[in-house]
Motif scaffolding. Structure first.
Motif, PDB file in Angstrom:
ATOM      1  N   SER A   1       0.447  -1.190   0.269  1.00 31.06           N
ATOM      2  CA  SER A   1       0.087  -0.202  -0.264  1.00 31.06           C
ATOM      3  C   SER A   1       0.680   1.559  -0.184  1.00 31.06           C
ATOM      4  O   SER A   1       2.092   1.354   0.017  1.00 31.06           O
ATOM      5  CB  SER A   1      -0.832   0.165   0.856  1.00 31.06           C
ATOM      6  OG  SER A   1      -0.113   0.481   1.937  1.00 31.06           O
ATOM      7  N   GLY A   2       0.333   2.301  -0.261  1.00 35.10           N
ATOM      8  CA  GLY A   2       1.012   3.415  -0.121  1.00 35.10           C
ATOM      9  C   GLY A   2       1.640   3.967   0.763  1.00 35.10           C
ATOM     10  O   GLY A   2       2.796   4.031   1.066  1.00 35.10           O
TER      11      GLY A   2
ATOM     12  N   THR B   1      -2.158   4.257   8.628  1.00 38.89           N
ATOM     13  CA  THR B   1      -0.631   3.695   9.817  1.00 38.89           C
ATOM     14  C   THR B   1      -0.260   4.300  10.638  1.00 38.89           C
ATOM     15  O   THR B   1      -0.447   5.640  10.616  1.00 38.89           O
ATOM     16  CB  THR B   1       0.134   3.333   9.196  1.00 38.89           C
ATOM     17  OG1 THR B   1       1.116   3.814   8.145  1.00 38.89           O
ATOM     18  CG2 THR B   1      -0.354   2.024   7.693  1.00 38.89           C
ATOM     19  N   LEU B   2      -0.294   4.051  12.058  1.00 40.82           N
ATOM     20  CA  LEU B   2       1.072   5.031  13.129  1.00 40.82           C
ATOM     21  C   LEU B   2       1.562   6.618  12.325  1.00 40.82           C
ATOM     22  O   LEU B   2       1.791   7.277  12.650  1.00 40.82           O
ATOM     23  CB  LEU B   2       1.241   4.452  13.921  1.00 40.82           C
ATOM     24  CG  LEU B   2       1.465   5.041  15.596  1.00 40.82           C
ATOM     25  CD1 LEU B   2       0.758   5.703  15.895  1.00 40.82           C
ATOM     26  CD2 LEU B   2       2.606   4.682  16.303  1.00 40.82           C
ATOM     27  N   LEU B   3       2.678   5.684  11.853  1.00 37.31           N
ATOM     28  CA  LEU B   3       3.638   6.912  11.484  1.00 37.31           C
ATOM     29  C   LEU B   3       3.008   7.356  10.261  1.00 37.31           C
ATOM     30  O   LEU B   3       3.140   9.015  10.799  1.00 37.31           O
ATOM     31  CB  LEU B   3       5.041   5.611  10.459  1.00 37.31           C
ATOM     32  CG  LEU B   3       5.986   7.232  10.127  1.00 37.31           C
ATOM     33  CD1 LEU B   3       6.674   8.277  11.249  1.00 37.31           C
ATOM     34  CD2 LEU B   3       7.075   6.603   9.986  1.00 37.31           C
ATOM     35  N   THR B   4       2.578   6.908   9.157  1.00 42.27           N
ATOM     36  CA  THR B   4       1.806   8.426   8.323  1.00 42.27           C
ATOM     37  C   THR B   4       0.686   8.861   8.698  1.00 42.27           C
ATOM     38  O   THR B   4       1.145   9.509   7.989  1.00 42.27           O
ATOM     39  CB  THR B   4       1.159   7.091   6.734  1.00 42.27           C
ATOM     40  OG1 THR B   4       0.550   6.505   7.464  1.00 42.27           O
ATOM     41  CG2 THR B   4       2.929   6.315   6.873  1.00 42.27           C
TER      42      THR B   4
ATOM     43  N   GLU C   1       6.205   4.428   4.558  1.00 39.32           N
ATOM     44  CA  GLU C   1       7.211   4.139   6.146  1.00 39.32           C
ATOM     45  C   GLU C   1       8.182   3.860   5.318  1.00 39.32           C
ATOM     46  O   GLU C   1       9.353   3.505   6.153  1.00 39.32           O
ATOM     47  CB  GLU C   1       5.876   3.165   6.783  1.00 39.32           C
ATOM     48  CG  GLU C   1       4.733   3.460   6.811  1.00 39.32           C
ATOM     49  CD  GLU C   1       4.684   3.419   9.045  1.00 39.32           C
ATOM     50  OE1 GLU C   1       5.883   2.794   9.348  1.00 39.32           O
ATOM     51  OE2 GLU C   1       4.203   3.552   9.438  1.00 39.32           O
ATOM     52  N   ASN C   2       8.380   3.064   4.284  1.00 41.45           N
ATOM     53  CA  ASN C   2       9.558   1.804   4.045  1.00 41.45           C
ATOM     54  C   ASN C   2      10.184   3.262   3.904  1.00 41.45           C
ATOM     55  O   ASN C   2      11.463   3.116   4.026  1.00 41.45           O
ATOM     56  CB  ASN C   2       9.264   1.071   3.178  1.00 41.45           C
ATOM     57  CG  ASN C   2       8.766  -0.394   3.524  1.00 41.45           C
ATOM     58  OD1 ASN C   2       9.793  -1.052   4.466  1.00 41.45           O
ATOM     59  ND2 ASN C   2       7.727  -0.319   4.522  1.00 41.45           N
ATOM     60  N   ALA C   3       9.878   4.417   3.142  1.00 43.86           N
ATOM     61  CA  ALA C   3      10.722   5.051   2.588  1.00 43.86           C
ATOM     62  C   ALA C   3      11.933   6.071   3.918  1.00 43.86           C
ATOM     63  O   ALA C   3      13.148   6.574   3.953  1.00 43.86           O
ATOM     64  CB  ALA C   3      10.256   6.351   2.372  1.00 43.86           C
ATOM     65  N   VAL C   4      10.641   6.253   4.987  1.00 38.64           N
ATOM     66  CA  VAL C   4      11.033   6.774   5.904  1.00 38.64           C
ATOM     67  C   VAL C   4      12.321   5.913   6.736  1.00 38.64           C
ATOM     68  O   VAL C   4      13.561   6.330   7.580  1.00 38.64           O
ATOM     69  CB  VAL C   4      10.064   7.072   7.323  1.00 38.64           C
ATOM     70  CG1 VAL C   4      10.630   7.520   8.387  1.00 38.64           C
ATOM     71  CG2 VAL C   4       9.041   8.252   6.719  1.00 38.64           C
ATOM     72  N   LYS C   5      12.100   4.465   7.100  1.00 38.48           N
ATOM     73  CA  LYS C   5      12.646   3.838   7.575  1.00 38.48           C
ATOM     74  C   LYS C   5      14.630   3.424   7.387  1.00 38.48           C
ATOM     75  O   LYS C   5      15.316   3.560   7.870  1.00 38.48           O
ATOM     76  CB  LYS C   5      12.290   1.778   7.465  1.00 38.48           C
ATOM     77  CG  LYS C   5      11.364   2.054   8.174  1.00 38.48           C
ATOM     78  CD  LYS C   5      10.725   0.557   8.525  1.00 38.48           C
ATOM     79  CE  LYS C   5      11.187  -1.134   7.853  1.00 38.48           C
ATOM     80  NZ  LYS C   5      10.140  -2.508   7.595  1.00 38.48           N
TER      81      LYS C   5
END
Ligand SMILES: Cc1ncc(COP(=O)(O)O)c(C=O)c1O
Length: 419
Positions: A113-114, A145-148, A119-123
């Protein structure tokens, strides 16, 4: 519980089974969809100016996509790329490296999902820079999601009641209100630039109201990021895949992001998202540090390859530009004609109009439009911080006749405000 096929009975059954927090704009239950047309279970037809929220740029049930899905489904539907890999994901990653801005080596990670892509870009940015902080913008939307959700700007409905939020997310005004030099002040008052892993920006803000920054903004913003060792992440989840008339919206400003997130129209409705980025950044993460059970599902990858083939062979970018030009010309007429139409926003075929009443943004007018259009057979969406932006995300394959019919329905609705 028996399920019968009228919209009314399905609505009743739904109320007893689907969580109330999941709402739908339209009460019509879909039976089929083709191109820019949706047919409900009662045979009513709707022209689709929403594309399932920017997912159907190539149109519903595109023959190439359907054929690719069927062919792959007959071979295998899942092995997990992390267990038994397959070719389509590798081919798709190579294609994404070729079509995303930047003439440098790139790598991709596939997700579902977007939100997961963001989330992964930030990770990845945190891993590479060894810094914790993330800068985002007012009006931003990055997911649920929590971060987004934390990175998303609008409180209701997205954040309300769902805290506490993730730490180390800092929000600054977007380019429509202040220049990128505001980052200097931000680094004094809000966050130490040496603690910032990345700036995440939507090149054209989507849910926030189809907002474009002025010319020069992203060039300067990415230069400031570079000077400070901060990665620039373009969230192209809504603005990408040709929507603005270029494959990725950031290309309008000749900026080469370090990381790009893509989802939505990438696989025409199959759940697929990607982070595409500079090799040295992407490959910094240790093996097994990225992934997921379904990321880069083979059916979704084949669908995405078919989408890209459609772009190459059916002139879809040109179609997006033509569609955008036609809509813009009509919106400009409306702006001159109807007091309720204030600004025209967006880029290419990612266009919206803002509605006002008595000089103030009117979410009520936008809601009335969404409803009156639906009653006349047109699906449109509202968005924006004040909920007063009507946005158009029609499939690029919409016929002239369907487009004209849809615009005529909108025009009739707008004219009613002047009566
Ligand atoms: C710019 C942007 N980023 C992220 C997302 C989240 O995508 P998803 O709903 O697939 O998680 C969206 C969805 O609307 C979006 O528009």
């Amino acid at each position: 519980m028996s399920i019968t096929t009228s919209n009314k009975s399905l609505s009743e059954n739904r109320a007893g089974s689907i969580a109330a927090g999941v709402a739908s704009i339209n009460p019509n239950y879909v039976a089929s969809a083709q191109g820019a047309l949706i047919t409900d279970v009662e045979g009513n037809q709707f022209i689709d100016f929403a594309g399932g929220i920017a997912v159907m740029n190539v149109g519903h049930s595109h023959p190439r996509v359907v054929a690719a899905i069927k062919a792959q489904a007959e071979k295998f539907t899942h092995t997990c790329f992390m267990v038994n890999p397959y070719e389509s994901a590798v081919r798709l990653a190579a294609k994404l490296a070729a079509i995303t801005p930047g003439d440098f080596a790139k790598r991709s990670v596939f997700l579902n999902s977007g939100a997961e892509a963001v989330e992964n870009a930030v990770k990845i940015a945190r891993y590479y820079t060894k810094r914790p902080a993330v800068i985002v913008f007012e009006n931003a939307y990055h997911g649920r999601t929590l971060l987004t959700m934390t990175m998303t700007s609008k409180v209701k409905p997205y954040k309300f009641g769902f805290g506490p939020f993730a730490p180390e997310v800092y929000r600054m005004p977007f380019g429509d209100t202040v220049g990128p030099e505001a980052l200097g002040d931000f680094f004094v008052k809000q966050v130490n630039p040496e603690a910032v892993a990345c700036v995440v920006a939507e090149p054209v803000q989507g849910e926030g109201g189809f907002i474009c920054p002025p010319e020069g903004y992203f060039q300067e913003l990415s230069r400031i990021c570079k000077d400070n060792g901060i990665l620039f992440v373009a969230d192209e989840i809504q603005s990408g895949m040709g929507r603005t008339g270029k494959m990725f919206a950031i290309e309008h400003w000749d900026v080469e992001p370090d990381l790009i997130t893509v989802a939505k129209s990438l696989a025409a409705g199959m759940p697929l998202a990607a982070v595409v980025g500079r090799t040295e950044i992407m490959d910094a993460v240790h093996p097994w540090g990225l992934g997921g059970t379904y990321g880069g599902n083979p059916v979704a990858c084949e669908a995405a390859l078919a989408v890209l083939e459609a772009f190459e062979e059916e002139g879809l970018l040109e179609k997006a530009q033509t569609l955008g030009n036609k809509m813009k010309a009509r919106f400009e007429q409306w702006q001159a004609q109807f007091a309720v139409v204030d600004e025209i926003r967006g880029l290419g075929a990612m266009l919206g109009i803002t509605l006002v009443k008595d000089g103030a943004p009117s979410a009520e007018a936008a809601q009335q439009m969404v409803q009156s259009c639906r009653e006349k057979g047109l699906i449109i969406l509202a968005c924006g911080m004040q909920g007063n932006v009507l946005r158009i995300l029609a499939p690029f394959v919409i016929t002239d006749e369907q487009l004209e019919k849809g615009l005529a329905i909108m025009e009739e609705g707008l004219a009613a405000f002047s009566n």
